[in-house]
Motif scaffolding. Structure first.
Motif, PDB file in Angstrom:
ATOM      1  N   GLU A   1      -2.821  -7.041  -9.106  1.00  0.00           N
ATOM      2  CA  GLU A   1      -4.099  -6.320  -9.149  1.00  0.00           C
ATOM      3  C   GLU A   1      -3.932  -5.070  -8.310  1.00  0.00           C
ATOM      4  O   GLU A   1      -3.355  -5.125  -7.221  1.00  0.00           O
ATOM      5  CB  GLU A   1      -5.238  -7.171  -8.598  1.00  0.00           C
ATOM      6  CG  GLU A   1      -5.751  -8.226  -9.549  1.00  0.00           C
ATOM      7  CD  GLU A   1      -6.913  -8.998  -8.951  1.00  0.00           C
ATOM      8  OE1 GLU A   1      -8.067  -8.773  -9.378  1.00  0.00           O
ATOM      9  OE2 GLU A   1      -6.661  -9.836  -8.068  1.00  0.00           O
ATOM     10  N   THR A   2      -4.459  -3.959  -8.807  1.00  0.00           N
ATOM     11  CA  THR A   2      -4.271  -2.689  -8.119  1.00  0.00           C
ATOM     12  C   THR A   2      -5.623  -2.068  -7.806  1.00  0.00           C
ATOM     13  O   THR A   2      -6.465  -1.895  -8.688  1.00  0.00           O
ATOM     14  CB  THR A   2      -3.428  -1.716  -8.961  1.00  0.00           C
ATOM     15  OG1 THR A   2      -2.126  -2.293  -9.144  1.00  0.00           O
ATOM     16  CG2 THR A   2      -3.283  -0.376  -8.266  1.00  0.00           C
ATOM     17  N   LEU A   3      -5.804  -1.750  -6.525  1.00  0.00           N
ATOM     18  CA  LEU A   3      -7.016  -1.087  -6.060  1.00  0.00           C
ATOM     19  C   LEU A   3      -6.756   0.406  -5.973  1.00  0.00           C
ATOM     20  O   LEU A   3      -5.845   0.844  -5.266  1.00  0.00           O
ATOM     21  CB  LEU A   3      -7.409  -1.632  -4.690  1.00  0.00           C
ATOM     22  CG  LEU A   3      -8.555  -0.923  -3.961  1.00  0.00           C
ATOM     23  CD1 LEU A   3      -9.868  -1.095  -4.721  1.00  0.00           C
ATOM     24  CD2 LEU A   3      -8.682  -1.449  -2.527  1.00  0.00           C
TER      25      LEU A   3
ATOM     26  N   LEU B   1      -3.170   3.822  -3.243  1.00  0.00           N
ATOM     27  CA  LEU B   1      -3.452   2.594  -3.972  1.00  0.00           C
ATOM     28  C   LEU B   1      -2.953   1.394  -3.180  1.00  0.00           C
ATOM     29  O   LEU B   1      -2.179   1.517  -2.232  1.00  0.00           O
ATOM     30  CB  LEU B   1      -2.871   2.612  -5.382  1.00  0.00           C
ATOM     31  CG  LEU B   1      -1.369   2.796  -5.605  1.00  0.00           C
ATOM     32  CD1 LEU B   1      -0.568   1.567  -5.231  1.00  0.00           C
ATOM     33  CD2 LEU B   1      -1.104   3.145  -7.060  1.00  0.00           C
ATOM     34  N   GLU B   2      -3.426   0.242  -3.588  1.00  0.00           N
ATOM     35  CA  GLU B   2      -3.036  -1.025  -2.964  1.00  0.00           C
ATOM     36  C   GLU B   2      -2.823  -2.034  -4.071  1.00  0.00           C
ATOM     37  O   GLU B   2      -3.700  -2.237  -4.911  1.00  0.00           O
ATOM     38  CB  GLU B   2      -4.131  -1.500  -2.011  1.00  0.00           C
ATOM     39  CG  GLU B   2      -3.825  -2.802  -1.295  1.00  0.00           C
ATOM     40  CD  GLU B   2      -4.868  -3.130  -0.237  1.00  0.00           C
ATOM     41  OE1 GLU B   2      -5.320  -4.293  -0.199  1.00  0.00           O
ATOM     42  OE2 GLU B   2      -5.229  -2.218   0.532  1.00  0.00           O
ATOM     43  N   THR B   3      -1.645  -2.647  -4.110  1.00  0.00           N
ATOM     44  CA  THR B   3      -1.288  -3.569  -5.181  1.00  0.00           C
ATOM     45  C   THR B   3      -1.051  -4.962  -4.610  1.00  0.00           C
ATOM     46  O   THR B   3      -0.266  -5.129  -3.672  1.00  0.00           O
ATOM     47  CB  THR B   3      -0.037  -3.084  -5.935  1.00  0.00           C
ATOM     48  OG1 THR B   3      -0.334  -1.840  -6.576  1.00  0.00           O
ATOM     49  CG2 THR B   3       0.386  -4.083  -6.996  1.00  0.00           C
TER      50      THR B   3
ATOM     51  N   THR C   1       0.845  -1.186   0.000  1.00  0.00           N
ATOM     52  CA  THR C   1       0.000   0.000   0.000  1.00  0.00           C
ATOM     53  C   THR C   1       0.880   1.236   0.000  1.00  0.00           C
ATOM     54  O   THR C   1       2.036   1.195   0.431  1.00  0.00           O
ATOM     55  CB  THR C   1      -0.907   0.029   1.244  1.00  0.00           C
ATOM     56  OG1 THR C   1      -0.075   0.019   2.420  1.00  0.00           O
ATOM     57  CG2 THR C   1      -1.833  -1.175   1.281  1.00  0.00           C
TER      58      THR C   1
ATOM     59  N   LYS D   1     -11.823   0.869  -6.916  1.00  0.00           N
ATOM     60  CA  LYS D   1     -12.009  -0.122  -7.970  1.00  0.00           C
ATOM     61  C   LYS D   1     -10.709  -0.879  -8.189  1.00  0.00           C
ATOM     62  O   LYS D   1      -9.629  -0.307  -8.101  1.00  0.00           O
ATOM     63  CB  LYS D   1     -12.452   0.542  -9.271  1.00  0.00           C
ATOM     64  CG  LYS D   1     -12.791  -0.446 -10.388  1.00  0.00           C
ATOM     65  CD  LYS D   1     -13.338   0.261 -11.617  1.00  0.00           C
ATOM     66  CE  LYS D   1     -13.659  -0.744 -12.729  1.00  0.00           C
ATOM     67  NZ  LYS D   1     -14.195  -0.073 -13.952  1.00  0.00           N
ATOM     68  N   THR D   2     -10.821  -2.191  -8.477  1.00  0.00           N
ATOM     69  CA  THR D   2      -9.651  -3.033  -8.681  1.00  0.00           C
ATOM     70  C   THR D   2      -9.436  -3.286 -10.168  1.00  0.00           C
ATOM     71  O   THR D   2     -10.373  -3.634 -10.888  1.00  0.00           O
ATOM     72  CB  THR D   2      -9.821  -4.373  -7.945  1.00  0.00           C
ATOM     73  OG1 THR D   2      -9.990  -4.115  -6.543  1.00  0.00           O
ATOM     74  CG2 THR D   2      -8.603  -5.257  -8.140  1.00  0.00           C
ATOM     75  N   TYR D   3      -8.190  -3.121 -10.599  1.00  0.00           N
ATOM     76  CA  TYR D   3      -7.823  -3.298 -12.008  1.00  0.00           C
ATOM     77  C   TYR D   3      -6.723  -4.344 -12.124  1.00  0.00           C
ATOM     78  O   TYR D   3      -5.775  -4.346 -11.317  1.00  0.00           O
ATOM     79  CB  TYR D   3      -7.298  -1.988 -12.600  1.00  0.00           C
ATOM     80  CG  TYR D   3      -8.276  -0.853 -12.619  1.00  0.00           C
ATOM     81  CD1 TYR D   3      -9.053  -0.584 -13.751  1.00  0.00           C
ATOM     82  CD2 TYR D   3      -8.439  -0.027 -11.503  1.00  0.00           C
ATOM     83  CE1 TYR D   3      -9.952   0.469 -13.768  1.00  0.00           C
ATOM     84  CE2 TYR D   3      -9.339   1.028 -11.527  1.00  0.00           C
ATOM     85  CZ  TYR D   3     -10.092   1.274 -12.654  1.00  0.00           C
ATOM     86  OH  TYR D   3     -10.991   2.321 -12.672  1.00  0.00           O
TER      87      TYR D   3
END
Length: 320
Positions: free
Chosen positions: A231-233, A274-276, A195, A237-239
């Motif tokens: 995946e990144t939030l 962000l959170e990855t 994060t 939204k998560t992408y």
């Protein structure tokens, strides 16, 4: 609705008449499957005896106070730990500020003054390697003797073993730093996550390669240098994403950066959080002979990332 987990930031914040507790004590870095087994047993027992399910943890990590040069790089921030503990269903967590004064409590003083007098322990659950008190002099054998004297139960929970190895925070740190994030995820019970706050990059990647979101991780334990399927939030939204952890040697970089390219995301963000989550390592970091060669490799990385998520979305569970 399940009541929110209560967080006490000091012993002084505890209720004066704290009801009986079933508790566990530890650093819980990573909240891995071994930690989860202990906490699940704490919760189950607390429900049987109508007591408070409580975890006691420390901040900062004791090693940072006592032997800072040997302190391990932590897998989780305190905020992450508290969030993960809440998800497990604990009633409360006590965060004790670790100080040199606290470290000088003998095993007996720790049990008498904290476990019994302050926490009204009915039962204490720990792992087999649990140590406590001045210079970690106390072990589970001494804890059991003290428990008989002070009138509470001690339960030693065996470690979770995967492929012949007992799960530990130390093992998971090694795996993460080696880039073996898939193996780390199996021991954590979830993907390893970083994060942080988005920071503006040099702009070089967006101009000549692909746009990325750069961020400074709050966690101390970083995946080994390379490119990962992630995946990144961001903004709720998560992408699907591909994340590079490294020095960018093709551009003669000399500073470690963490940068994520989000699939199907075309906005430019220069701030925010962000959170990855790291799923798989694609390759090690390497220096390319030209920007064009690097661009071609990045396109292969993105194609592999897209394929990973396509396979995952179409996978069906095996029939039982």
């Amino acid at each position: 609705m399940t009541p929110a987990m209560r967080i006490y930031r000091a012993l002084e914040e505890l209720p004066a008449a704290l009801p009986g507790t079933v508790l566990t004590v530890g650093n819980f870095d990573g909240i891995h499957l071994g930690h989860q087994r202990i906490i699940t047993q704490v919760i189950n027992r607390s429900r049987e005896v109508a007591a408070t399910a409580l975890a006691v943890t420390f901040d900062p990590h004791p090693a940072k106070v006592l032997i800072p040069e040997q302190a391990p790089p932590l897998l989780t921030t305190l905020a992450q730990r508290l969030d993960l503990l809440a998800q497990l269903g604990l009633d409360a967590v006590l965060v004790i500020t670790f100080t040199p004064e606290l470290s000088r409590l003998t095993p007996r003083e720790f049990v008498c003054e904290i476990v019994c007098s302050r926490l009204a322990a009915q039962a204490l659950y720990v792992g087999p390697e649990f140590r406590f008190g001045y210079r970690q002099a106390g072990d589970v054998a001494e804890l059991s003797l003290l428990a008989k004297e002070f009138g509470f139960a001690v339960h030693v929970v065996p470690p979770v073993v995967v492929r012949g190895q007992a799960i530990s925070s130390t093992l998971i740190r090694e795996l993460v730093r080696e880039g073996r994030v898939e193996r780390a995820a199996r021991l954590l019970g979830r993907a390893y996550a970083l994060t942080g706050t988005i920071t503006p990059g040099s702009g070089r990647g967006a101009q000549s390669l692909v746009p990325t979101l750069n961020f400074v991780p709050e966690q101390e334990c970083l995946p080994g240098r390379g490119v990962y399927i992630t995946e990144t939030l961001v903004e709720g939204k998560t992408y699907p994403s591909a994340t590079n952890v490294g020095l960018r040697p093709t551009f003669a970089g000399d500073r470690l950066v963490v940068e994520s390219h989000l699939l199907d995301f075309d906005r430019e963000l220069r701030e925010g959080r962000l959170e990855t989550h790291f799923h798989r390592r694609l390759r090690a970091e390497k220096e390319f002979p030209s920007t064009q060669a690097l661009r071609k490799q990045i396109q292969r990385d993105l194609a592999a990332t897209r394929q990973f998520f396509q396979r995952r979305s179409t996978a069906t569970p095996l029939a039982s």
